[in-house]
Design a protein around this motif. Structure first.
Motif, PDB file in Angstrom:
ATOM      1  N   PRO A 240       0.835  -1.203   0.000  1.00  0.00           N
ATOM      2  CA  PRO A 240       0.000   0.000   0.000  1.00  0.00           C
ATOM      3  C   PRO A 240       0.873   1.257   0.000  1.00  0.00           C
ATOM      4  O   PRO A 240       1.904   1.305   0.665  1.00  0.00           O
ATOM      5  N   CYS A 245      -1.490   3.571  -5.749  1.00  0.00           N
ATOM      6  CA  CYS A 245      -2.505   4.485  -6.273  1.00  0.00           C
ATOM      7  C   CYS A 245      -2.155   4.935  -7.694  1.00  0.00           C
ATOM      8  O   CYS A 245      -3.032   5.028  -8.561  1.00  0.00           O
ATOM      9  N   HIS A 268      -8.729   2.381  -0.463  1.00  0.00           N
ATOM     10  CA  HIS A 268      -7.711   3.162   0.246  1.00  0.00           C
ATOM     11  C   HIS A 268      -8.152   4.572   0.601  1.00  0.00           C
ATOM     12  O   HIS A 268      -7.338   5.349   1.120  1.00  0.00           O
ATOM     13  N   GLN A 273      -7.435   3.861   6.783  1.00  0.00           N
ATOM     14  CA  GLN A 273      -6.167   3.837   6.059  1.00  0.00           C
ATOM     15  C   GLN A 273      -5.278   5.001   6.510  1.00  0.00           C
ATOM     16  O   GLN A 273      -5.788   6.020   7.005  1.00  0.00           O
ATOM     17  N   LEU A 277      -1.933   7.941   2.409  1.00  0.00           N
ATOM     18  CA  LEU A 277      -2.480   7.033   1.405  1.00  0.00           C
ATOM     19  C   LEU A 277      -3.898   7.448   1.017  1.00  0.00           C
ATOM     20  O   LEU A 277      -4.275   7.401  -0.152  1.00  0.00           O
ATOM     21  N   ARG A 278      -4.695   7.862   1.999  1.00  0.00           N
ATOM     22  CA  ARG A 278      -6.053   8.303   1.711  1.00  0.00           C
ATOM     23  C   ARG A 278      -6.032   9.519   0.784  1.00  0.00           C
ATOM     24  O   ARG A 278      -6.803   9.598  -0.178  1.00  0.00           O
TER      25      ARG A 278
END
Length: 332
Positions: A240, A245, A268, A273, A277-278
């Motif tokens: 992740p 992404c 995500h 999360q 990352l969000r």
């Protein structure tokens, strides 16, 4: 008049005499010899119908003089000349371009000739030979990418052309970004190029270089089953983070409507999360811009529950981008 040049009942000598009169015409009423240029246009079209005309080299030389004018020259005349060069009898054009490559010291002119050879050089083995010689001469110059690009467009399996780019596709190379930009122009659908780019993708790259490789793949590998399969495989293996992404975002561009890309990004953006990352996933959903009802609903729910001002701003921005790409959205 175009049909007149193809008539077999008119001798070549008469056609050449008429053509010579057109080439010598001067309207004497405008600085740019407007009607003289129209006569040159007819001469170029005549050459297409009657390739044996003795004035072929002169016609092409005049068109090239118009098309290769210095920076700041008449852009309309450059466009006009380029269109005529594309339409007229091809062999003398290719021969003239190859001669210029071997004689000019102007990098701008050199690059333009390479660009035209890439467009018009298919079916001319001598073009490949000269370009390979030029590539050997300019192996350490930035011009090598223009030469290699022309080679790949003429012959997609050109080993010297592909090898030039592969050598530069290392992040420690100063021309790394330029090589990727040029490949996006000349490598569409080229399996050798596609495989090299896929092999290059790795979390070991910087975020910037990873993004640049993906952007190139989005162009050269669009709708290619090999690219889709390899990107899906990497999506499952990547940890992740921003790389994941980026990969999902590019997958949607390479294979529009692929459900995996949206599922990965939706997963995500959830509150459980990590915040960086969000943010990346929310931004990527906006960049993808797919008007998917589940995506819109997820972002709307997140907007209502989110307390972080910056994250709320990102959500609103992504929803606006998605709305712009929604064909069912009512106009303002």
């Amino acid at each position: 008049m175009t049909f007149w040049w193809g008539r077999e009942d008119i001798s070549l000598a008469n056609k050449q005499a008429f053509l010579q009169a057109m080439l010598e015409f001067d309207d004497r009423c405008s600085p740019e010899n407007f009607y003289g240029l129209r006569a040159l246009e007819n001469a170029a079209l005549a050459l297409r119908e009657c390739p044996d005309l003795a004035q072929a080299d002169e016609i092409v030389a005049r068109l090239l003089a118009q098309g290769l004018t210095p920076v700041g020259g008449n852009s309309n005349q450059q466009k006009w000349a380029t269109e005529l060069l594309a339409e007229t009898h091809r062999p003398p054009v290719v021969q003239a371009l190859l001669k210029i490559l071997q004689t000019t010291e102007d990098d701008r002119v050199y690059g333009r000739c390479c660009q035209w050879l890439g467009q018009w050089g298919q079916g001319f083995p001598q073009a490949i030979g000269v370009l390979e010689q030029q590539l050997a001469l300019h192996g350490q110059s930035s011009l090598r990418f223009a030469i290699a690009s022309a080679l790949i467009l003429i012959d997609p399996a050109s080993s010297p052309g592909v090898a030039t780019f592969l050598t530069a596709l290392r992040p420690d190379q100063k021309d790394y970004s330029l090589a990727l930009q040029t490949l996006a122009h000349c490598g569409e659908g080229n399996l050798l190029v596609i495989k090299a780019l896929l092999d290059l993708l790795s979390p070991k790259l910087s975020v910037l270089h990873h993004r640049q490789v993906l952007q190139c793949l989005e162009v050269v590998g669009k709708n290619q089953s090999l690219v889709i399969a390899r990107v899906l495989q990497k999506l499952r293996l990547y940890p992740p983070g921003a790389f994941l992404c980026q990969m999902a975002e590019s997958l949607e561009r390479i294979d529009p409507g692929n459900p995996t890309a949206l599922v990965v990004l939706q997963r995500h953006i959830q509150a459980d999360q990590p915040l960086p990352l969000r943010k990346q996933a929310i931004y990527s959903l906006g960049e993808v811009g797919v008007p998917s009802p589940p995506v819109v609903a997820s972002l709307a729910d997140l907007l209502m529950a989110e307390e972080d001002v910056f994250v709320r701003w990102l959500i609103v921005s992504s929803l606006a981008k998605i709305a712009q790409g929604d064909p069912t959205r009512s106009p303002p």
